[in-house]
Enzyme design. Sequence first.
Site, PDB file in Angstrom:
ATOM      1  CG  HIS A 145     -49.472  57.481 -63.606  1.00 24.40           C
ATOM      2  ND1 HIS A 145     -48.858  58.966 -63.427  1.00 24.40           N
ATOM      3  CD2 HIS A 145     -50.732  57.782 -63.761  1.00 24.40           C
ATOM      4  CE1 HIS A 145     -49.258  59.610 -64.628  1.00 24.40           C
ATOM      5  NE2 HIS A 145     -50.508  58.659 -64.555  1.00 24.40           N
ATOM      6  CD  GLU A 146     -48.673  53.875 -59.211  1.00 22.35           C
ATOM      7  OE1 GLU A 146     -48.077  53.680 -57.712  1.00 22.35           O
ATOM      8  OE2 GLU A 146     -49.894  54.262 -58.757  1.00 22.35           O
ATOM      9  CG  HIS A 149     -45.038  57.177 -58.459  1.00 20.47           C
ATOM     10  ND1 HIS A 149     -44.369  58.684 -58.081  1.00 20.47           N
ATOM     11  CD2 HIS A 149     -45.946  56.707 -58.055  1.00 20.47           C
ATOM     12  CE1 HIS A 149     -45.983  58.817 -58.685  1.00 20.47           C
ATOM     13  NE2 HIS A 149     -46.907  58.534 -58.132  1.00 20.47           N
ATOM     14  CD  GLU A 210     -48.409  61.131 -58.643  1.00 18.50           C
ATOM     15  OE1 GLU A 210     -49.803  61.385 -59.123  1.00 18.50           O
ATOM     16  OE2 GLU A 210     -48.113  61.106 -57.128  1.00 18.50           O
ATOM     17  CG  ASP A 214     -49.883  63.815 -64.587  1.00 13.83           C
ATOM     18  OD1 ASP A 214     -49.821  63.126 -63.706  1.00 13.83           O
ATOM     19  OD2 ASP A 214     -50.412  64.632 -63.405  1.00 13.83           O
TER      20      ASP A 214
END
Length: 496
Positions: A145-146, A149, A210, A214
């Site tokens: 996830h990071e 980003h 987010e 996802d």
Amino acid sequence: MYLKKMYLKKILRLTSTALFVGALGLVSTVGSVSTAQANNKLPEIGTAGITALSIDQERQYGAAFIKVARGSFPMVSDPVLQEYIAELGAKLISQADSVRFPFNFFLIKNDEINAAAFLGGYVKVHTGLFLYAESEAEFASVIAHEISHITQRHLARSLEAQAGNSQLTVAGLVGAVLLGIANPVAGIAMLQTTVAINAQSAINYTRANEFEADRIGIQVMVNAGYDPTAMSTFFGKLSEQYRFSSTPPQMLITHPLPTTRITEARDRAALYPNKYYPPSLDYQLAKARIQVRYGVLKPEEALQFFQHQLKTRTFKLKDAALYGQALALLQLNKNKQAKKIMVELAKAQPNNLFYLDTLTDIDLALKHNDEAIARLQKANNRYTNNPVTTINLAVALQQAKKYNQAKKLIRDYLRSNETDMIALSVYIDLLNKTDDKVIMYMQRANMAQLSANYPKALNELQSARTLATSSADIARIDAHMEQIELEKQEMQTLQN
């Protein structure tokens, strides 16, 4: 006045969230499941990130951030854990599109369940994430996830959105966050000009990122070889455990988990074939290492914890429980008992870096220097320039008083790993032992500069200049002092 300060602190936290995005957001890759590919097409959020920051600016801000972070965060100086996170991150990055710069993952001692990304490819990981994630797949879901980003430029887009709602520029917002990391009071004061920031808008923008993350994240996990159900499992556990908590973890404060996110993650995982994923030994070893050395347990409690696991067979992997037991015994100075366990573990995996590092610690505690050196020299020939084998071998050589050999080894390593703070610390200690004072002060200046401690760096160089007798050394020191003064001014300009 008190309420105003509290509000400003909230603004600083929200602005920091936009820049230093917390856990749970992901990356686009070429997929292997056609249905998932169709559903994972990136929605058009806008091209704000394209104009907010250039790639070169992101690199510059990232370089400034990591220096401030080194001087402000409780970094975990552990080459084994650092190597593990770097390898796991590289595995995920290999499946990511739009990777514009090298990534850097660093571990800080913090029991909060969280990880966070910053501009320029820097990802902060809390030790608490290891303590909570039960599997490597759950842990990897947060790290992935990071990564996204950063690759999807969510941070740059958020910067532009924040700047559009405040009196600060993008550079001003970055500077406020950097200043806030190093000096929270000064960071809040700087943001007094921007109390008109629409906090709710900032939160909504992050939520959009987010959900986008996802939708594409599970595909990255599958391509990297991880269980796609781990994301929804991790989400679900986190949401259920803290549903009624008055003090939820930081990750849930900055990144809410509505039911729709959990449901969507679960539905997407169902698109992939169901298969068995064996547990990762290295992850369980890393988790055991953090539980013993960086967690909340005292050594006696850690020993009881792993002994109970072994007795009741409630471990994920027996070897990891034995490793945790050996680490706890080492902490309690029961070195011979610890070595007996580690020798048996190493028979099956003699090149395992977790085992090599711990066996070195035990041998040095027992004064078995020659045994440690022989083992590490063999490993270092196999893993050239590896931080674990190189640093351990240098420390073992140092304890054996083979200072020049150790110094050459670590100096050669630093030529291609000049920002490795652990290696630099070992090198400085060796220089002190061999009475190389001028070079020692120069290297101490390097370490201070890497932590944005410019006054200390200049003081160290002044000490080196006082002792220097060579005109070449003096010229080199003067040039370095000029460089530090320039960098100091650039950092002050950014923060102000």
